[in-house]
Design a protein around this motif. Structure first.
Motif, PDB file in Angstrom:
ATOM      1  N   ALA A 184       0.819  -1.213   0.000  1.00 39.31           N
ATOM      2  CA  ALA A 184       0.000   0.000   0.000  1.00 39.31           C
ATOM      3  C   ALA A 184       0.857   1.268   0.000  1.00 39.31           C
ATOM      4  CB  ALA A 184      -0.965  -0.013   1.191  1.00 39.31           C
ATOM      5  N   PRO A 185       1.890   1.386   0.855  1.00 43.21           N
ATOM      6  CA  PRO A 185       2.759   2.563   0.767  1.00 43.21           C
ATOM      7  C   PRO A 185       3.504   2.649  -0.562  1.00 43.21           C
ATOM      8  CG  PRO A 185       3.040   1.472   2.876  1.00 43.21           C
ATOM      9  CD  PRO A 185       2.230   0.554   2.019  1.00 43.21           C
ATOM     10  N   ALA A 226       1.078   3.980  -3.017  1.00 43.46           N
ATOM     11  CA  ALA A 226       0.817   5.378  -2.659  1.00 43.46           C
ATOM     12  C   ALA A 226       1.989   6.273  -3.055  1.00 43.46           C
ATOM     13  CB  ALA A 226       0.564   5.480  -1.158  1.00 43.46           C
ATOM     14  N   PHE A 227       3.202   5.766  -2.936  1.00 47.59           N
ATOM     15  CA  PHE A 227       4.386   6.520  -3.339  1.00 47.59           C
ATOM     16  C   PHE A 227       4.321   6.860  -4.819  1.00 47.59           C
ATOM     17  CE2 PHE A 227       9.109   6.108  -4.436  1.00 47.59           C
ATOM     18  CZ  PHE A 227       9.357   7.453  -4.202  1.00 47.59           C
ATOM     19  N   GLY A 228       3.890   5.892  -5.620  1.00 41.44           N
ATOM     20  CA  GLY A 228       3.754   6.144  -7.056  1.00 41.44           C
ATOM     21  C   GLY A 228       2.709   7.195  -7.360  1.00 41.44           C
ATOM     22  N   ILE A 280      -4.199   2.576   0.494  1.00 44.43           N
ATOM     23  CA  ILE A 280      -3.492   3.337  -0.539  1.00 44.43           C
ATOM     24  C   ILE A 280      -3.824   4.825  -0.418  1.00 44.43           C
ATOM     25  CG2 ILE A 280      -3.271   3.713  -3.021  1.00 44.43           C
ATOM     26  CD1 ILE A 280      -3.759   0.739  -3.427  1.00 44.43           C
ATOM     27  N   PHE A 281      -5.104   5.138  -0.234  1.00 47.67           N
ATOM     28  CA  PHE A 281      -5.525   6.533  -0.125  1.00 47.67           C
ATOM     29  C   PHE A 281      -4.862   7.216   1.062  1.00 47.67           C
ATOM     30  CE2 PHE A 281      -8.522   9.460   1.989  1.00 47.67           C
ATOM     31  CZ  PHE A 281      -8.511  10.490   1.063  1.00 47.67           C
ATOM     32  N   TRP A 282      -4.890   6.548   2.223  1.00 43.26           N
ATOM     33  CA  TRP A 282      -4.319   7.146   3.429  1.00 43.26           C
ATOM     34  C   TRP A 282      -2.820   7.373   3.269  1.00 43.26           C
ATOM     35  CZ3 TRP A 282      -4.564   4.637   8.992  1.00 43.26           C
ATOM     36  CH2 TRP A 282      -4.137   5.577   9.920  1.00 43.26           C
ATOM     37  N   MET A 283      -2.104   6.358   2.801  1.00 42.84           N
ATOM     38  CA  MET A 283      -0.668   6.496   2.632  1.00 42.84           C
ATOM     39  C   MET A 283      -0.330   7.549   1.581  1.00 42.84           C
ATOM     40  SD  MET A 283       0.983   4.552   4.770  1.00 42.84           S
ATOM     41  CE  MET A 283      -0.256   5.207   5.900  1.00 42.84           C
ATOM     42  N   ARG A 284      -1.165   7.664   0.550  1.00 39.40           N
ATOM     43  CA  ARG A 284      -0.916   8.669  -0.480  1.00 39.40           C
ATOM     44  C   ARG A 284      -1.014  10.070   0.110  1.00 39.40           C
ATOM     45  NH1 ARG A 284      -3.257  13.257  -3.049  1.00 39.40           N
ATOM     46  NH2 ARG A 284      -2.348  13.399  -5.136  1.00 39.40           N
ATOM     47  N   GLN A 285      -2.008  10.289   0.977  1.00 43.48           N
ATOM     48  CA  GLN A 285      -2.159  11.603   1.604  1.00 43.48           C
ATOM     49  C   GLN A 285      -0.965  11.943   2.486  1.00 43.48           C
ATOM     50  OE1 GLN A 285      -4.662  12.101  -0.630  1.00 43.48           O
ATOM     51  NE2 GLN A 285      -5.227  13.638   0.892  1.00 43.48           N
ATOM     52  N   VAL A 286      -0.423  10.945   3.169  1.00 45.41           N
ATOM     53  CA  VAL A 286       0.728  11.179   4.045  1.00 45.41           C
ATOM     54  C   VAL A 286       1.993  11.431   3.227  1.00 45.41           C
ATOM     55  CG1 VAL A 286       2.194  10.137   5.815  1.00 45.41           C
ATOM     56  CG2 VAL A 286      -0.283   9.793   5.900  1.00 45.41           C
ATOM     57  N   MET A 293       9.864   5.499   3.931  1.00 49.18           N
ATOM     58  CA  MET A 293       9.405   4.618   5.008  1.00 49.18           C
ATOM     59  C   MET A 293       9.702   5.172   6.408  1.00 49.18           C
ATOM     60  SD  MET A 293       7.642   2.146   3.783  1.00 49.18           S
ATOM     61  CE  MET A 293       7.647   0.720   4.862  1.00 49.18           C
ATOM     62  N   PRO A 294      10.910   5.667   6.687  1.00 56.20           N
ATOM     63  CA  PRO A 294      11.151   6.240   8.024  1.00 56.20           C
ATOM     64  C   PRO A 294      10.259   7.440   8.328  1.00 56.20           C
ATOM     65  CG  PRO A 294      13.230   5.767   6.929  1.00 56.20           C
ATOM     66  CD  PRO A 294      12.167   5.606   5.891  1.00 56.20           C
ATOM     67  N   LEU A 295       9.948   8.248   7.317  1.00 57.46           N
ATOM     68  CA  LEU A 295       9.152   9.454   7.553  1.00 57.46           C
ATOM     69  C   LEU A 295       7.673   9.146   7.790  1.00 57.46           C
ATOM     70  CD1 LEU A 295      10.717  11.921   4.951  1.00 57.46           C
ATOM     71  CD2 LEU A 295      11.022  11.920   7.433  1.00 57.46           C
ATOM     72  N   ILE A 296       7.180   8.059   7.220  1.00 60.59           N
ATOM     73  CA  ILE A 296       5.759   7.745   7.378  1.00 60.59           C
ATOM     74  C   ILE A 296       5.531   6.707   8.475  1.00 60.59           C
ATOM     75  CG2 ILE A 296       5.308   8.252   4.952  1.00 60.59           C
ATOM     76  CD1 ILE A 296       5.066   5.228   4.480  1.00 60.59           C
TER      77      ILE A 296
END
Length: 280
Positions: free
Chosen positions: A85-86, A89-91, A149-155, A183-186
């Motif tokens: 999912a992250p 979301a990164f993409g 995916i949505f949540w990780m994309r917003q972060v 990954m460390p930042l989220i």
């Protein structure tokens, strides 16, 4: 102002007590003799407390098998969710490509589809693949859901592009940027997503009961749903009081993993819920 704060705390305390009262009653009642639970539901005699309900429930129903199947699904599916999912979301957050908006919109549309609508198509697919009553069917469908995916994309969208550009200048590849910068930042948001993912997988009932209808593959929630039937089937003469006592014992045991996860990750869960909710 102080009186208002005191009133707010009293109100929240009352809500907390009302919310916890049924759970506390269930846990305490599980230690009471079965007949006493029915005869005096609100009474408590410390002298009569017993572990008989817990002993019997392990004898009558395959709780350990349910826990094992749930643990396998939880670890496998949870790992896939928290990794893929992250990455997706990164993409969506940091790359520009044709059709990005349309593809992300399609992902969001799936959030509006009721689970019941997807069950029949998924079940037919599992049958064609020969995956009915297997771990693959319990793990792979829904391993990466649209909400994650949505949540990780917003972060991830809140992370400055300059950090990524600096990593590229230092010779870091795209997967290296994801692993060493993103990954460390989220991590707080990922911990919050982890708690929600554990709760969703652990409490999932509809899909496991459809695709894994054998006792060998039954997850904990499926075992609990058939608990009364298993008790009466395994013991001749089992009455309502016996079933109630063992049901309370089983549900008390089932609560422990979720409570442990939430207590361990409570701080990260709260900060993770807030991550990405404020535009900086």
């Amino acid at each position: 102002m102080r009186n208002r704060a005191v009133a707010a705390h009293l109100f929240l305390g009352a809500v907390l007590l009302l919310s916890l009262a049924p759970v506390v009653w269930a846990v305490v009642s599980a230690f009471k003799p079965a007949a006493e639970i029915v005869a005096d539901p609100l009474g408590l005699d410390p002298a009569t407390l017993t572990l008989e309900n817990y002993r019997r429930v392990f004898d009558d129903v395959p709780l350990l098998s349910g826990f094992l199947n749930t643990a396998v699904v939880l670890v496998s599916k949870g790992t896939l969710t928290l990794l893929l999912a992250p990455l997706a979301a990164f993409g969506f957050a940091k790359y520009r490509f044709p059709g990005r908006g349309l593809l992300f919109g399609t992902v969001l549309v799936t959030l509006m589809l009721p689970t019941i609508v997807l069950i029949i198509p998924l079940l037919l697919q599992m049958k064609e693949l020969g995956w009915v009553n297997t771990y693959q069917a319990l793990i792979l469908p829904g391993a990466v859901d649209a909400f994650a995916i949505f949540w990780m994309r917003q972060v991830i969208a809140e992370i400055p592009d300059e950090l990524l550009d600096a990593a590229r200048i230092d010779g870091c590849g795209e997967f290296g940027i994801f692993a060493r910068v993103i990954m460390p930042l989220i991590r707080p948001a990922l911990a919050g997503l982890g708690v929600l993912t554990v709760m969703n997988i652990y409490n999932d009932f509809v899909w496991p009961v459809v695709v894994a209808n054998s006792e060998r593959m039954a997850t904990l929630q499926v075992v609990l749903s058939t608990l009364a039937q298993n008790i009466t089937g395994n013991r001749i003469g089992a009455d309502y009081a016996t079933v109630t006592g063992e049901l309370l014992a089983a549900t008390s045991i089932a609560l422990l993993p979720l409570v442990a996860v939430f207590v361990a990750l409570q701080r990260h869960f709260v900060s993770g819920i807030l991550a990405g909710s404020v535009k900086g």
